[in-house]
Design a protein around this motif. Structure first.
Motif, short mmCIF file in Angstrom:
data_model
loop_
_atom_site.label_atom_id
_atom_site.label_comp_id
_atom_site.label_asym_id
_atom_site.label_seq_id
_atom_site.Cartn_x
_atom_site.Cartn_y
_atom_site.Cartn_z
N PHE A 135 34.96 45.23 40.44
CA PHE A 135 35.48 46.48 39.83
C PHE A 135 34.47 46.92 39.15
CE2 PHE A 135 36.34 43.25 36.66
CZ PHE A 135 36.01 43.80 35.54
N ARG A 136 34.36 48.10 38.55
CA ARG A 136 33.03 49.05 37.95
C ARG A 136 33.55 48.77 36.43
NH1 ARG A 136 29.37 50.85 41.04
NH2 ARG A 136 29.76 51.38 43.14
N GLY A 137 32.55 48.44 35.55
CA GLY A 137 32.82 48.21 34.18
C GLY A 137 32.74 49.59 33.57
N LYS A 138 32.41 49.69 32.11
CA LYS A 138 32.18 50.85 31.39
C LYS A 138 31.17 51.63 31.77
CE LYS A 138 35.03 49.41 27.46
NZ LYS A 138 34.84 49.17 25.76
N ASP A 139 29.79 50.87 31.96
CA ASP A 139 28.67 51.42 32.33
C ASP A 139 28.65 52.02 33.92
OD1 ASP A 139 28.73 48.89 33.47
OD2 ASP A 139 26.71 48.24 32.33
N GLY A 140 29.45 51.71 34.71
CA GLY A 140 29.52 52.13 36.17
C GLY A 140 28.88 51.06 36.87
N LYS A 141 28.57 49.94 36.26
CA LYS A 141 27.93 48.84 37.13
C LYS A 141 29.09 47.88 37.54
CE LYS A 141 23.39 48.93 34.74
NZ LYS A 141 22.64 47.94 34.06
N PRO A 142 28.99 47.20 39.09
CA PRO A 142 30.10 46.49 39.14
C PRO A 142 29.89 45.13 38.98
CG PRO A 142 28.06 46.26 40.77
CD PRO A 142 27.93 47.53 39.70
N GLY A 143 31.17 44.69 38.90
CA GLY A 143 31.21 42.98 38.51
C GLY A 143 32.25 42.40 39.18
N CYS A 144 31.84 41.16 39.40
CA CYS A 144 32.81 40.25 40.18
C CYS A 144 33.23 39.08 39.38
CB CYS A 144 31.76 39.77 41.33
SG CYS A 144 32.97 38.59 42.42
N VAL A 145 34.73 39.03 39.33
CA VAL A 145 35.30 37.92 38.53
C VAL A 145 36.27 37.34 39.31
CG1 VAL A 145 35.00 39.38 36.20
CG2 VAL A 145 37.32 39.72 37.86
N GLN A 146 36.76 36.26 38.84
CA GLN A 146 37.69 35.44 39.69
C GLN A 146 39.14 36.12 39.66
OE1 GLN A 146 38.25 31.59 37.35
NE2 GLN A 146 39.60 30.75 39.02
N ASN A 147 39.72 36.16 40.61
CA ASN A 147 40.99 37.00 40.73
C ASN A 147 42.18 36.17 40.25
OD1 ASN A 147 42.53 38.99 41.45
ND2 ASN A 147 42.43 38.83 43.87
N THR A 148 42.25 35.44 39.11
CA THR A 148 43.14 34.80 38.75
C THR A 148 43.41 34.81 37.11
OG1 THR A 148 42.98 33.02 40.68
CG2 THR A 148 44.15 32.54 38.62
N CYS A 149 44.24 35.46 36.78
CA CYS A 149 44.42 35.45 35.02
C CYS A 149 44.37 34.25 34.43
CB CYS A 149 45.56 36.14 34.87
SG CYS A 149 45.79 36.54 33.05
N ALA A 150 43.80 34.02 33.25
CA ALA A 150 43.42 32.94 32.65
C ALA A 150 44.99 32.46 32.06
CB ALA A 150 42.47 33.08 31.44
N HIS A 151 45.89 33.19 31.98
CA HIS A 151 47.23 33.04 31.19
C HIS A 151 48.16 32.36 32.08
CE1 HIS A 151 50.94 35.05 29.56
NE2 HIS A 151 50.76 33.69 28.84
N ARG A 152 48.49 32.98 33.22
CA ARG A 152 49.33 32.58 34.04
C ARG A 152 49.19 32.57 35.65
NH1 ARG A 152 54.60 33.12 31.68
NH2 ARG A 152 55.84 32.13 33.30
#
Length: 546
Positions: A256-273
């Protein structure tokens, strides 16, 4: 030989003659070629007034005055050759190919001299137009045959060089094998043990030459294979308010894109549940979990926790960059490489289609398929290879230290670009029917990029980009993208039914690389490169020293 042919063409023998109606005192100049006794030739020039003959040597004389090497070839008929004798025969083979190519170039030079003679102003005074046309037509046919013979000679030289490189490899293998055998003799052992070691050494050597062993369930991916930049999406598919979920090396990720429009890649699993984040939304440059609204930035930090006191929480994020219309990630543990490779099409091409597909095959099997063109007239009979003739011999010509080259007889250039990309340029002026014609001789071309991202051990994320150097108006036709997608899927389905069958048998123990042949060269090199990387080698197996 292309350099020789070019140089010779620039020095074609010409005949000029000034008409006697002009100033008769001006010098008269003639250039010609005379055939020598043993396959060579010499160039002479006659310069002077009133037929005063002066012989002048040409620097090109030594280029063609080469003795036929066949008389020097050692006689080994009916004998078994060791590797050194075979290497010597291969060298004579190359000398013969070189000699033959020089004779072919000489033939073209002599034919050009005949053309000039036909077009000579004095000759036209004694020949009718019909006779001249007939002579020129006959000479054009002879020139076409001679040019084709030069092309064949160039191919023979290239094949002979490949054979010489192969023979040198055998010699090196033989030296290493002899050294290992000597080491085994130096160890204290019984005669029977030494014989057994010798047999085992010979057996393993023969097996290594006979084929690769790619069988059984796919092993877990090596950490070394992850230490590359991998293209995972096209920039056009990642809007400011969208997410792109994908798997890489059996781990789920989301782009997904952050506030600055640059792309990011994160783990597709919430840390909560452990809820999949891609089911949520993008809120002010943060990805929001659909379960309890926790929001994560592109660096993986949780910046919002509604309905509770904020705690320190973070999910894994990968280095992520954007270049030339593609999103790249670095899934490895080593520090990322400083630069990204360029995957843009060559100059003069325009991108017409960008397609992403998820395929139920291991990415190595798909790369094996993409790096093989010899299957086209048998597999793709209802799409792009419809009507292709089946040549008697298909070759992939490539330098000894590379993973790129061109197909013969198909006008297609191809390259494997580590870690998982295949680039190809196809001459589409009757592809599959132009015996020996290269892409440079075709007027229109199709450029393709295939990215085979290893999603899991039985799934591949395929990124496909198609570019053309003609018909730019196609980019502006409505719904053209859907037509490209339909055609790409149709071609791919022709391959998938075969590759999926391969995968089923491989998982049950069959070796899919049991018996490689000459046109499998690029696929074999990919497999050797992959084995080398997974074993931790820092050097390509196709360096100039091998």
């Amino acid at each position: 030989m292309s350099a020789i042919a070019t140089a010779a063409a620039l020095a074609l023998p010409l005949s000029f003659c000034r008409s006697s109606k002009n100033n008769s005192k001006k010098p008269r100049c003639f250039f010609g070629v005379s055939q020598a006794i043993r396959g060579g030739f010499r160039v002479f020039a006659i310069i002077g007034e009133n037929s005063d003959f002066v012989e002048r040597k040409s620097p090109w004389t030594t280029l063609f005055d080469v003795e036929d090497p066949r008389s020097k070839v050692p006689t080994n008929k009916g004998k078994f050759l060791d590797v050194n004798q075979a290497l010597e025969v291969a060298r004579y083979d190359i000398q013969y190919c070189d000699w033959k190519a020089r004779q072919d170039v000489l033939t073209i030079m002599l034919l050009h001299e005949k053309v000039v003679e036909v077009l000579n102003p004095l000759a036209r005074e004694f020949k009718s137009i019909g006779t001249l046309k007939k002579d020129l037509a006959e000479l054009q046919e002879e020139l076409a045959v001679a040019h084709n013979q030069v092309h064949i000679s160039e191919s023979r030289v290239s094949a002979a060089l490949d054979k010489l490189a192969y023979m040198e490899t055998l010699v090196n293998d033989k030296i290493l094998q002899d050294a290992k055998i000597l080491e085994s003799y130096s160890l204290p052992s019984t005669p029977s043990t030494s014989s057994a070691q010798f047999r085992d050494t010979m057996k393993s050597s023969k097996q290594s030459r006979r084929g690769l062993d790619v069988s059984g369930p796919v092993q877990p991916y090596s950490a070394n294979l992850k230490n590359f930049w991998y293209p995972v999406a096209f920039s056009a598919d990642l809007k400011d308010d969208t997410m792109v979920p994908m798997d890489c090396f059996e781990e789920p990720w989301v782009l997904f894109r952050g506030k600055d429009g640059k792309p990011g890649c994160v783990q597709n699993t919430c840390a909560h549940r452990a809820c999949p984040l891609h089911l949520g939304t993008v809120n002010e440059g943060r990805i929001q979990c659909p379960y309890h609204g926790w929001e994560y930035s592109t660096d993986g930090n949780c910046e919002k926790m509604p309905s509770t006191k904020k705690l320190h929480a973070k999910i894994r994020a990968l280095p992520c960059l954007e270049q030339e219309g593609m999103i790249w990630i670095w899934p490895g543990e080593d520090p990322p490489a400083a630069n990204l490779p360029s995957l843009l099409p060559p100059s003069g091409f325009q991108i017409h289609a960008e397609i992403v597909m998820e395929l139920p095959v291991e990415h190595g099997l798909l790369l094996d398929n993409l790096l093989d063109l010899a299957h086209a007239p048998f597999t793709h009979t209802s799409t792009f290879a419809k009507g292709w003739s089946v040549p008697s011999l298909v070759k992939f010509l490539t330098p000894a230290s590379g993973m790129q080259g061109y197909w013969d007889p198909y006008p297609i250039d191809m390259e494997f670009r580590p870690p998982c990309m295949v680039l190809s340029t196809i001459g589409i002026s009757k592809p599959g029917k132009l015996e020996g014609q290269s892409t440079r001789e075709c007027s229109t071309h199709l450029h393709q990029l295939h990215v085979c991202l290893p999603s899991s051990r039985q799934k591949t994320r395929l990124l496909y980009r198609m570019s053309l150097d003609f018909a730019p108006i196609l980019k502006h036709i409505p719904f053209m993208q859907y037509l490209w997608i339909h055609f790409a899927e149709k071609v791919l389905n022709e391959d998938l039914r075969l590759v999926i069958g391969q995968q089923e048998r491989m998982l049950n123990g069959a070796n899919i690389w049991n018996m490689p042949v000459s046109y499998d060269k690029l696929g074999v090199r990919y497999r050797l490169w992959r084995d080398s990387v997974e074993q931790g080698s820092n050097q390509s197996p196709f360096s100039k020293s091998t």
